[in-house]
Design a protein around this motif. Structure first.
Motif, PDB file in Angstrom:
ATOM      1  N   GLN A 168       5.235  30.457   8.252  1.00  0.00           N
ATOM      2  CA  GLN A 168       4.280  31.406   7.688  1.00  0.00           C
ATOM      3  C   GLN A 168       4.721  31.895   6.302  1.00  0.00           C
ATOM      4  O   GLN A 168       4.028  32.669   5.665  1.00  0.00           O
ATOM      5  CB  GLN A 168       4.091  32.591   8.637  1.00  0.00           C
ATOM      6  N   ASN A 169       5.901  31.461   5.908  1.00  0.00           N
ATOM      7  CA  ASN A 169       6.398  31.644   4.544  1.00  0.00           C
ATOM      8  C   ASN A 169       6.490  33.115   4.102  1.00  0.00           C
ATOM      9  O   ASN A 169       5.976  33.482   3.044  1.00  0.00           O
ATOM     10  CB  ASN A 169       5.519  30.857   3.565  1.00  0.00           C
ATOM     11  N   PRO A 170       7.159  33.949   4.881  1.00  0.00           N
ATOM     12  CA  PRO A 170       7.397  35.322   4.430  1.00  0.00           C
ATOM     13  C   PRO A 170       8.449  35.338   3.318  1.00  0.00           C
ATOM     14  O   PRO A 170       9.084  34.309   3.036  1.00  0.00           O
ATOM     15  CB  PRO A 170       7.919  36.017   5.692  1.00  0.00           C
ATOM     16  N   VAL A 171       8.663  36.484   2.706  1.00  0.00           N
ATOM     17  CA  VAL A 171       9.598  36.550   1.577  1.00  0.00           C
ATOM     18  C   VAL A 171      11.039  36.263   1.998  1.00  0.00           C
ATOM     19  O   VAL A 171      11.864  35.906   1.152  1.00  0.00           O
ATOM     20  CB  VAL A 171       9.518  37.922   0.873  1.00  0.00           C
ATOM     21  N   ASP A 172      11.344  36.408   3.287  1.00  0.00           N
ATOM     22  CA  ASP A 172      12.690  36.089   3.757  1.00  0.00           C
ATOM     23  C   ASP A 172      12.732  34.763   4.505  1.00  0.00           C
ATOM     24  O   ASP A 172      13.561  34.551   5.387  1.00  0.00           O
ATOM     25  CB  ASP A 172      13.238  37.216   4.633  1.00  0.00           C
ATOM     26  N   ARG A 173      11.842  33.854   4.132  1.00  0.00           N
ATOM     27  CA  ARG A 173      11.774  32.522   4.752  1.00  0.00           C
ATOM     28  C   ARG A 173      13.133  31.836   4.781  1.00  0.00           C
ATOM     29  O   ARG A 173      13.512  31.209   5.780  1.00  0.00           O
ATOM     30  CB  ARG A 173      10.793  31.648   3.968  1.00  0.00           C
ATOM     31  N   CYS A 174      13.881  31.955   3.707  1.00  0.00           N
ATOM     32  CA  CYS A 174      15.163  31.257   3.621  1.00  0.00           C
ATOM     33  C   CYS A 174      16.151  31.740   4.677  1.00  0.00           C
ATOM     34  O   CYS A 174      17.053  30.999   5.071  1.00  0.00           O
ATOM     35  CB  CYS A 174      15.765  31.427   2.234  1.00  0.00           C
ATOM     36  N   PHE A 175      15.986  32.979   5.140  1.00  0.00           N
ATOM     37  CA  PHE A 175      16.853  33.488   6.198  1.00  0.00           C
ATOM     38  C   PHE A 175      16.668  32.649   7.455  1.00  0.00           C
ATOM     39  O   PHE A 175      17.640  32.218   8.089  1.00  0.00           O
ATOM     40  CB  PHE A 175      16.545  34.953   6.488  1.00  0.00           C
ATOM     41  N   ALA A 176      15.400  32.405   7.818  1.00  0.00           N
ATOM     42  CA  ALA A 176      15.107  31.613   9.023  1.00  0.00           C
ATOM     43  C   ALA A 176      15.632  30.191   8.872  1.00  0.00           C
ATOM     44  O   ALA A 176      16.145  29.600   9.835  1.00  0.00           O
ATOM     45  CB  ALA A 176      13.604  31.601   9.287  1.00  0.00           C
ATOM     46  N   CYS A 177      15.501  29.641   7.679  1.00  0.00           N
ATOM     47  CA  CYS A 177      15.958  28.274   7.435  1.00  0.00           C
ATOM     48  C   CYS A 177      17.468  28.160   7.606  1.00  0.00           C
ATOM     49  O   CYS A 177      17.967  27.292   8.326  1.00  0.00           O
ATOM     50  CB  CYS A 177      15.542  27.833   6.030  1.00  0.00           C
ATOM     51  N   LYS A 178      18.207  29.048   6.949  1.00  0.00           N
ATOM     52  CA  LYS A 178      19.665  28.984   7.030  1.00  0.00           C
ATOM     53  C   LYS A 178      20.168  29.379   8.417  1.00  0.00           C
ATOM     54  O   LYS A 178      21.197  28.881   8.881  1.00  0.00           O
ATOM     55  CB  LYS A 178      20.283  29.891   5.964  1.00  0.00           C
ATOM     56  N   GLN A 179      19.458  30.262   9.070  1.00  0.00           N
ATOM     57  CA  GLN A 179      19.834  30.621  10.438  1.00  0.00           C
ATOM     58  C   GLN A 179      19.762  29.389  11.341  1.00  0.00           C
ATOM     59  O   GLN A 179      20.659  29.146  12.156  1.00  0.00           O
ATOM     60  CB  GLN A 179      18.912  31.727  10.946  1.00  0.00           C
ATOM     61  N   GLU A 180      18.701  28.619  11.191  1.00  0.00           N
ATOM     62  CA  GLU A 180      18.550  27.384  11.951  1.00  0.00           C
ATOM     63  C   GLU A 180      19.651  26.388  11.596  1.00  0.00           C
ATOM     64  O   GLU A 180      20.296  25.795  12.473  1.00  0.00           O
ATOM     65  CB  GLU A 180      17.176  26.767  11.670  1.00  0.00           C
ATOM     66  N   LEU A 181      19.891  26.207  10.297  1.00  0.00           N
ATOM     67  CA  LEU A 181      20.918  25.262   9.854  1.00  0.00           C
ATOM     68  C   LEU A 181      22.283  25.640  10.407  1.00  0.00           C
ATOM     69  O   LEU A 181      23.016  24.788  10.946  1.00  0.00           O
ATOM     70  CB  LEU A 181      20.964  25.213   8.326  1.00  0.00           C
ATOM     71  N   HIS A 182      22.637  26.923  10.293  1.00  0.00           N
ATOM     72  CA  HIS A 182      23.989  27.317  10.667  1.00  0.00           C
ATOM     73  C   HIS A 182      24.190  27.393  12.176  1.00  0.00           C
ATOM     74  O   HIS A 182      25.336  27.363  12.643  1.00  0.00           O
ATOM     75  CB  HIS A 182      24.359  28.623   9.969  1.00  0.00           C
ATOM     76  N   THR A 183      23.112  27.451  12.932  1.00  0.00           N
ATOM     77  CA  THR A 183      23.241  27.290  14.383  1.00  0.00           C
ATOM     78  C   THR A 183      23.747  25.886  14.697  1.00  0.00           C
ATOM     79  O   THR A 183      24.658  25.694  15.515  1.00  0.00           O
ATOM     80  CB  THR A 183      21.886  27.525  15.079  1.00  0.00           C
TER      81      THR A 183
END
Length: 288
Positions: A99-114
């Motif tokens: 949904q591309n909120p302003v903190d989209r990158c948080f979700a992306c890196k959270q997924e990556l670092h899991t």
């Protein structure tokens, strides 16, 4: 393997290089969040030099990674000689990302670092490190917060090493990619609030690849509704408008699903979409 300097560095740069070597050596065993960019490639090279088989580079792969960048990451890891693997990430399945909120990158890196945490645990209980540099700390980067919460370390940022120094060190060490343009993920081409899908990411990737194949190595294809806005360095705009066949460009972009094509006369500015954040904050203050 000891990396040999092929060009001169000034005294402060030499000192920062030695501090980086020492910092990574002290960590002992590392799993590198490796995109193939100039920053993470320097980290990977120094880790290989200092730690040998105790260093592993990992690239997160999803539809937001341009295919040519995935290939370049593979080629550069082979050039460095570091062990390299990939992991499939699924950030597109989360509304906090798609949904591309302003903190989209948080979700992306959270997924990556899991994923990286699991890989690092199985790779000699190693420490995850990344290529975040000192300049990155001054921009809107929610992904950095996600990395910190996951316990990731950023040697370049910790040592206050800036992008220009990273390029100078990379050039001095003879890395062919030292002047490689910065390439944020394809999702960065979407204005905040504009939904992201695999189909639309593929459109952006195809549009940018077409322009790269026609000689424009540094380019962004920004999403504007169903249209495309092309950003190039200012000194390349005339090349696009004069030397490239306009009809050919239009035909191709329409064929991959765009309904209109424009050129941004301001030129390519990294992080341009973050301007929306400052405009919104100013608007909120005015309303108050």
């Amino acid at each position: 393997m000891i990396l040999k300097l092929q060009e001169d560095l000034n005294a402060p740069q030499l000192q920062q290089l030695e501090l980086l070597r020492d910092a990574i050596k002290q960590i002992g065993k590392v799993c590198i969040a490796y995109s193939g960019g100039v920053d993470s490639s320097l980290i990977a090279a120094i880790a290989k030099e200092q730690l040998g088989t105790n260093a592993l580079a990992v690239t997160g792969v999803s539809d937001s990674l341009a295919p040519h960048l995935r290939k370049e990451a593979q080629q550069q890891a082979a050039w460095i000689g570091i062990k390299h693997t990939e992991c499939i990430t699924n950030e597109l399945e989360s509304p906090d990302y798609n949904q591309n909120p302003v903190d989209r990158c948080f979700a992306c890196k959270q997924e990556l670092h899991t994923h990286l945490a699991n890989i690092a645990s199985n790779f000699k209980e190693s420490q995850v490190i990344d290529g975040v540099n000192f300049d990155d700390l001054g921009d809107h980067r929610p992904g950095i917060q996600a990395a910190r919460l996951a316990g990731v370390r950023s040697p370049l940022a910790e040592l206050k090493i800036r992008k220009s120094t990273i390029r100078d060190i990379s050039k001095a060490l003879g890395f062919p990619w030292w002047d490689k343009p910065s390439q944020p993920c394809l999702a960065s081409r979407f204005p905040y609030g504009e939904s992201i899908s695999s189909l639309r990411l593929a459109q952006v990737a195809k549009g940018e690849q077409w322009l790269i194949d026609h000689g424009f190595s540094e380019v962004r294809v920004r999403i504007q509704g169903l249209g495309a806005r092309i950003e190039l360095p200012v000194d390349r705009i005339n090349d696009l408008l004069i030397k490239l066949r306009r009809e050919e460009l239009i035909t191709y972009f329409l064929s991959i699903g765009f309904t209109s094509i424009s050129v941004d006369l301001e030129g390519l500015i990294s992080g341009k979409l973050n301007r929306e954040l400052s405009h919104k904050q100013t608007s909120y203050k005015d309303e108050a």
